[in-house]
Design a protein around this motif. Structure first.
Motif, short mmCIF file in Angstrom:
data_model
loop_
_atom_site.label_atom_id
_atom_site.label_comp_id
_atom_site.label_asym_id
_atom_site.label_seq_id
_atom_site.Cartn_x
_atom_site.Cartn_y
_atom_site.Cartn_z
N ILE A 250 0.88 -1.16 0.00
CA ILE A 250 0.00 0.00 0.00
C ILE A 250 0.92 1.21 0.00
N ILE A 251 0.84 2.02 -1.06
CA ILE A 251 1.77 3.13 -1.22
C ILE A 251 1.04 4.41 -1.61
N GLN A 252 1.76 5.52 -1.57
CA GLN A 252 1.23 6.81 -2.03
C GLN A 252 1.09 6.76 -3.55
N PRO A 253 0.01 7.34 -4.10
CA PRO A 253 -0.16 7.34 -5.55
C PRO A 253 1.01 7.99 -6.30
N LEU B 24 -10.60 8.75 4.65
CA LEU B 24 -10.18 7.69 3.74
C LEU B 24 -9.37 8.34 2.63
N LEU B 25 -8.06 8.19 2.71
CA LEU B 25 -7.16 8.85 1.78
C LEU B 25 -6.87 7.96 0.58
N PRO B 26 -6.64 8.55 -0.59
CA PRO B 26 -6.34 7.74 -1.77
C PRO B 26 -4.97 7.08 -1.64
N LYS B 27 -4.92 5.80 -1.97
CA LYS B 27 -3.69 5.02 -1.93
C LYS B 27 -3.65 4.12 -3.16
N ILE B 28 -2.50 3.49 -3.38
CA ILE B 28 -2.35 2.50 -4.44
C ILE B 28 -2.02 1.17 -3.77
N LYS B 29 -2.71 0.12 -4.20
CA LYS B 29 -2.41 -1.23 -3.72
C LYS B 29 -1.78 -1.99 -4.88
N LEU B 30 -0.58 -2.45 -4.64
CA LEU B 30 0.18 -3.18 -5.64
C LEU B 30 0.30 -4.63 -5.17
N GLY C 84 3.18 4.10 3.69
CA GLY C 84 2.54 2.84 3.34
C GLY C 84 3.08 1.66 4.10
N LYS C 85 2.71 0.47 3.62
CA LYS C 85 3.09 -0.79 4.25
C LYS C 85 3.33 -1.83 3.16
N VAL C 86 4.12 -2.85 3.51
CA VAL C 86 4.33 -3.99 2.63
C VAL C 86 3.98 -5.25 3.43
N PHE C 87 3.18 -6.11 2.83
CA PHE C 87 2.78 -7.37 3.45
C PHE C 87 3.28 -8.51 2.57
N LEU C 88 3.83 -9.54 3.19
CA LEU C 88 4.34 -10.70 2.47
C LEU C 88 3.68 -11.94 3.04
N SER C 89 3.09 -12.75 2.17
CA SER C 89 2.42 -13.97 2.63
C SER C 89 2.75 -15.13 1.69
N ASP C 90 2.54 -16.34 2.17
CA ASP C 90 2.79 -17.53 1.38
C ASP C 90 1.65 -17.79 0.40
N VAL C 91 2.00 -18.31 -0.77
CA VAL C 91 1.02 -18.71 -1.78
C VAL C 91 1.18 -20.21 -1.98
N ALA C 92 0.09 -20.94 -1.84
CA ALA C 92 0.13 -22.40 -1.95
C ALA C 92 0.29 -22.85 -3.40
N GLU C 93 -0.38 -22.20 -4.33
CA GLU C 93 -0.37 -22.65 -5.72
C GLU C 93 -0.67 -21.49 -6.66
N VAL D 136 -2.28 -3.54 -10.04
CA VAL D 136 -2.33 -2.25 -9.37
C VAL D 136 -3.78 -1.82 -9.24
N SER D 137 -4.18 -1.44 -8.03
CA SER D 137 -5.55 -0.99 -7.77
C SER D 137 -5.52 0.35 -7.05
N GLU D 138 -6.47 1.20 -7.39
CA GLU D 138 -6.66 2.44 -6.64
C GLU D 138 -7.58 2.13 -5.47
N VAL D 139 -7.12 2.39 -4.27
CA VAL D 139 -7.89 2.09 -3.07
C VAL D 139 -7.94 3.32 -2.18
N ARG D 140 -8.75 3.26 -1.13
CA ARG D 140 -8.83 4.34 -0.15
C ARG D 140 -8.70 3.73 1.23
N GLY D 141 -8.04 4.44 2.13
CA GLY D 141 -7.89 3.93 3.48
C GLY D 141 -7.07 4.87 4.32
#
Length: 112
Positions: free
Chosen positions: A7-10, A55-61, A89-98, A30-35
């Motif tokens: 989640i980053i600044q536009p 709810l501020l405009p953000k970009i979700k990548l 912003g923030k960065v989240f890392l998670s496992d993907v099974a497939e 890439v998605s335009e989100v608010r939060g």
């Protein structure tokens, strides 16, 4: 495989995309989100009336990548998106099974 969500600044989107291309990441969503995070928005005055923008405009990548590229990709996003101000912003890392490519039914890292 890992899924990185950032989640980053536009205004930082182009810098982050360039940094990820340099690491070797080719595909992303890439998605335009608010939060909001801790800053909880701000107050503005419009035509004499004060209102809260919470709810501020953000970009979700979103990027699904191999385990080998995960640490490099996270560092690339952090360096490219950093301004030192609240709301970077923030960065989240998670496992993907497939992962499965629909076109040719490739699976795992080959599908990326």
């Amino acid at each position: 495989m890992k899924k990185m969500e950032a989640i980053i600044q536009p205004s930082k989107l182009d810098d982050v995309k360039e940094a990820l291309y340099e690491v070797g990441i080719q595909g992303m969503t890439v998605s335009e989100v608010r939060g909001h995070g801790r800053q909880k928005g701000h107050s503005e005055i419009y035509r004499g009336h004060e209102y809260t923008v919470d709810l501020l405009p953000k970009i979700k990548l979103e990027v699904v990548l191999s385990d080998a590229l995960a640490a490099q990709a996270v560092e690339a996003v952090i360096k490219a998106a950093h301004s030192g101000k609240i709301g970077d912003g923030k960065v989240f890392l998670s496992d993907v099974a497939e992962a499965v490519r629909i076109r040719d039914n490739q699976r795992g890292d080959e599908a990326l």
